[in-house]
Design a protein around this motif. Sequence first.
Motif, mmCIF file in Angstrom:
data_model
loop_
_atom_site.group_PDB
_atom_site.id
_atom_site.type_symbol
_atom_site.label_atom_id
_atom_site.label_comp_id
_atom_site.label_asym_id
_atom_site.label_seq_id
_atom_site.Cartn_x
_atom_site.Cartn_y
_atom_site.Cartn_z
ATOM 1 N N ALA A 89 0.852 -1.196 0.000
ATOM 2 C CA ALA A 89 0.000 0.000 0.000
ATOM 3 C C ALA A 89 0.886 1.244 0.000
ATOM 4 O O ALA A 89 2.089 1.174 0.218
ATOM 5 N N THR A 90 0.244 2.381 -0.216
ATOM 6 C CA THR A 90 0.947 3.655 -0.225
ATOM 7 C C THR A 90 1.399 4.008 1.191
ATOM 8 O O THR A 90 0.629 3.893 2.143
ATOM 9 N N THR A 91 2.645 4.426 1.311
ATOM 10 C CA THR A 91 3.185 4.803 2.619
ATOM 11 C C THR A 91 3.450 6.307 2.657
ATOM 12 O O THR A 91 3.576 6.955 1.612
ATOM 13 N N THR A 92 3.536 6.847 3.855
ATOM 14 C CA THR A 92 3.790 8.285 4.005
ATOM 15 C C THR A 92 5.231 8.587 4.389
ATOM 16 O O THR A 92 5.615 9.751 4.439
ATOM 17 N N ASP A 149 -0.497 5.450 4.240
ATOM 18 C CA ASP A 149 -1.362 6.584 3.935
ATOM 19 C C ASP A 149 -2.786 6.116 4.198
ATOM 20 O O ASP A 149 -3.332 5.309 3.449
ATOM 21 N N THR A 150 -3.389 6.591 5.284
ATOM 22 C CA THR A 150 -4.723 6.125 5.669
ATOM 23 C C THR A 150 -5.826 7.120 5.312
ATOM 24 O O THR A 150 -6.958 6.956 5.739
ATOM 25 N N SER A 151 -5.481 8.124 4.518
ATOM 26 C CA SER A 151 -6.521 9.064 4.094
ATOM 27 C C SER A 151 -7.501 8.341 3.172
ATOM 28 O O SER A 151 -7.121 7.497 2.373
ATOM 29 N N ILE A 152 -8.778 8.668 3.305
ATOM 30 C CA ILE A 152 -9.832 8.004 2.525
ATOM 31 C C ILE A 152 -10.297 8.951 1.412
ATOM 32 O O ILE A 152 -10.738 10.060 1.688
ATOM 33 N N PRO A 153 -10.190 8.502 0.173
ATOM 34 C CA PRO A 153 -10.678 9.333 -0.939
ATOM 35 C C PRO A 153 -12.193 9.538 -0.856
ATOM 36 O O PRO A 153 -12.909 8.712 -0.289
ATOM 37 N N GLU A 154 -12.675 10.639 -1.434
ATOM 38 C CA GLU A 154 -14.117 10.911 -1.392
ATOM 39 C C GLU A 154 -14.893 9.973 -2.309
ATOM 40 O O GLU A 154 -16.027 9.630 -2.011
ATOM 41 N N ASN A 155 -14.290 9.586 -3.407
ATOM 42 C CA ASN A 155 -14.942 8.649 -4.317
ATOM 43 C C ASN A 155 -15.050 7.295 -3.611
ATOM 44 O O ASN A 155 -14.059 6.727 -3.178
ATOM 45 N N SER A 156 -16.292 6.774 -3.518
ATOM 46 C CA SER A 156 -16.498 5.545 -2.742
ATOM 47 C C SER A 156 -15.782 4.343 -3.356
ATOM 48 O O SER A 156 -15.298 3.472 -2.637
ATOM 49 N N GLN A 157 -15.698 4.276 -4.681
ATOM 50 C CA GLN A 157 -15.008 3.153 -5.312
ATOM 51 C C GLN A 157 -13.501 3.215 -5.037
ATOM 52 O O GLN A 157 -12.886 2.209 -4.725
ATOM 53 N N SER A 158 -12.917 4.410 -5.141
ATOM 54 C CA SER A 158 -11.493 4.583 -4.832
ATOM 55 C C SER A 158 -11.223 4.285 -3.357
ATOM 56 O O SER A 158 -10.208 3.674 -3.012
ATOM 57 N N ALA A 159 -12.138 4.706 -2.497
ATOM 58 C CA ALA A 159 -11.990 4.446 -1.067
ATOM 59 C C ALA A 159 -12.024 2.950 -0.787
ATOM 60 O O ALA A 159 -11.223 2.434 -0.003
ATOM 61 N N LYS A 160 -12.923 2.256 -1.461
ATOM 62 C CA LYS A 160 -13.042 0.808 -1.272
ATOM 63 C C LYS A 160 -11.749 0.102 -1.701
ATOM 64 O O LYS A 160 -11.238 -0.769 -1.003
ATOM 65 N N VAL A 161 -11.204 0.519 -2.853
ATOM 66 C CA VAL A 161 -9.963 -0.070 -3.360
ATOM 67 C C VAL A 161 -8.818 0.214 -2.380
ATOM 68 O O VAL A 161 -8.023 -0.683 -2.053
ATOM 69 N N LEU A 173 -8.972 0.923 0.860
ATOM 70 C CA LEU A 173 -9.153 0.184 2.106
ATOM 71 C C LEU A 173 -8.789 -1.289 1.934
ATOM 72 O O LEU A 173 -8.221 -1.904 2.833
ATOM 73 N N GLU A 174 -9.078 -1.855 0.802
ATOM 74 C CA GLU A 174 -8.704 -3.245 0.522
ATOM 75 C C GLU A 174 -7.171 -3.375 0.467
ATOM 76 O O GLU A 174 -6.609 -4.342 0.984
ATOM 77 N N GLN A 175 -6.525 -2.397 -0.154
ATOM 78 C CA GLN A 175 -5.056 -2.405 -0.196
ATOM 79 C C GLN A 175 -4.466 -2.325 1.213
ATOM 80 O O GLN A 175 -3.524 -3.055 1.544
ATOM 81 N N LEU A 176 -5.019 -1.443 2.048
ATOM 82 C CA LEU A 176 -4.537 -1.321 3.430
ATOM 83 C C LEU A 176 -4.731 -2.627 4.197
ATOM 84 O O LEU A 176 -3.856 -3.056 4.937
ATOM 85 N N LYS A 177 -5.886 -3.239 3.998
ATOM 86 C CA LYS A 177 -6.167 -4.500 4.687
ATOM 87 C C LYS A 177 -5.164 -5.572 4.266
ATOM 88 O O LYS A 177 -4.583 -6.272 5.106
ATOM 89 N N LYS A 178 -4.939 -5.682 2.958
ATOM 90 C CA LYS A 178 -4.002 -6.691 2.459
ATOM 91 C C LYS A 178 -2.561 -6.386 2.895
ATOM 92 O O LYS A 178 -1.827 -7.279 3.283
ATOM 93 N N ALA A 179 -2.161 -5.115 2.813
ATOM 94 C CA ALA A 179 -0.786 -4.742 3.164
ATOM 95 C C ALA A 179 -0.500 -4.998 4.643
ATOM 96 O O ALA A 179 0.587 -5.450 5.002
ATOM 97 N N SER A 180 -1.492 -4.735 5.487
ATOM 98 C CA SER A 180 -1.257 -4.919 6.924
ATOM 99 C C SER A 180 -1.338 -6.379 7.349
ATOM 100 O O SER A 180 -0.742 -6.769 8.344
ATOM 101 N N SER A 181 -2.038 -7.203 6.582
ATOM 102 C CA SER A 181 -2.184 -8.611 6.976
ATOM 103 C C SER A 181 -1.455 -9.573 6.044
ATOM 104 O O SER A 181 -1.675 -10.768 6.094
ATOM 105 N N SER A 182 -0.563 -9.055 5.214
ATOM 106 C CA SER A 182 0.113 -9.895 4.220
ATOM 107 C C SER A 182 1.293 -10.676 4.768
ATOM 108 O O SER A 182 1.824 -11.541 4.090
#
Length: 164
Positions: free
Chosen positions: A80-83, A108-120, A122-131
């Motif tokens: 995922a994107t890091t800061t 980078d835990t900021s959530i985009p306003e577009n719901s589809q981008s936000a969903k993508v 959040l899925e990346q964050l979930k996978k990156a943190s539990s990979s």
Amino acid sequence: MEITDNYLNISSIYQELSLKKSQLSNIDKKENEKSTFEKNDLVTLGEKNYDENDYQRVLNKFKNKDNEVRTHEQTHASGATTTSAINYNYQVGPDGKLYAMGGSVRFDTSIPENSQSAKVKLEQLKKASSSVSSLSGADASIAQTANLNKMLLESLKQGFTYEN
């Protein structure tokens, strides 16, 4: 005559004592002149003060932990994107080198306003943190939060409202 002999014997004893005190004083003076490093940390290369097998075992533990920590954090960072760059906590090994004993990466835990981008995202964050194979408490917390936020977005998309 007896008094004179005793006097000479006592005098010679005191003389010998004085000589010994002088010799001890010189030894003490030389010891005090040595630096703390020389007294406590003198390394004699001709003698082994440690067991070579123990040294290698400890050194291998440091190397293995360093490799494990670096792999763990790099796996997170690649997902995922890091800061910021990966931050490692180091410890000096028995060979005097630094070894990573822990680490962290800031996503980078900021959530985009577009719901589809936000969903993508959040899925990346979930996978990156539990990979990684062994999750830390922070890893599990990030994955759980990302999953809950993803579920919240999906429920909002379906028209559910949450009022306090």
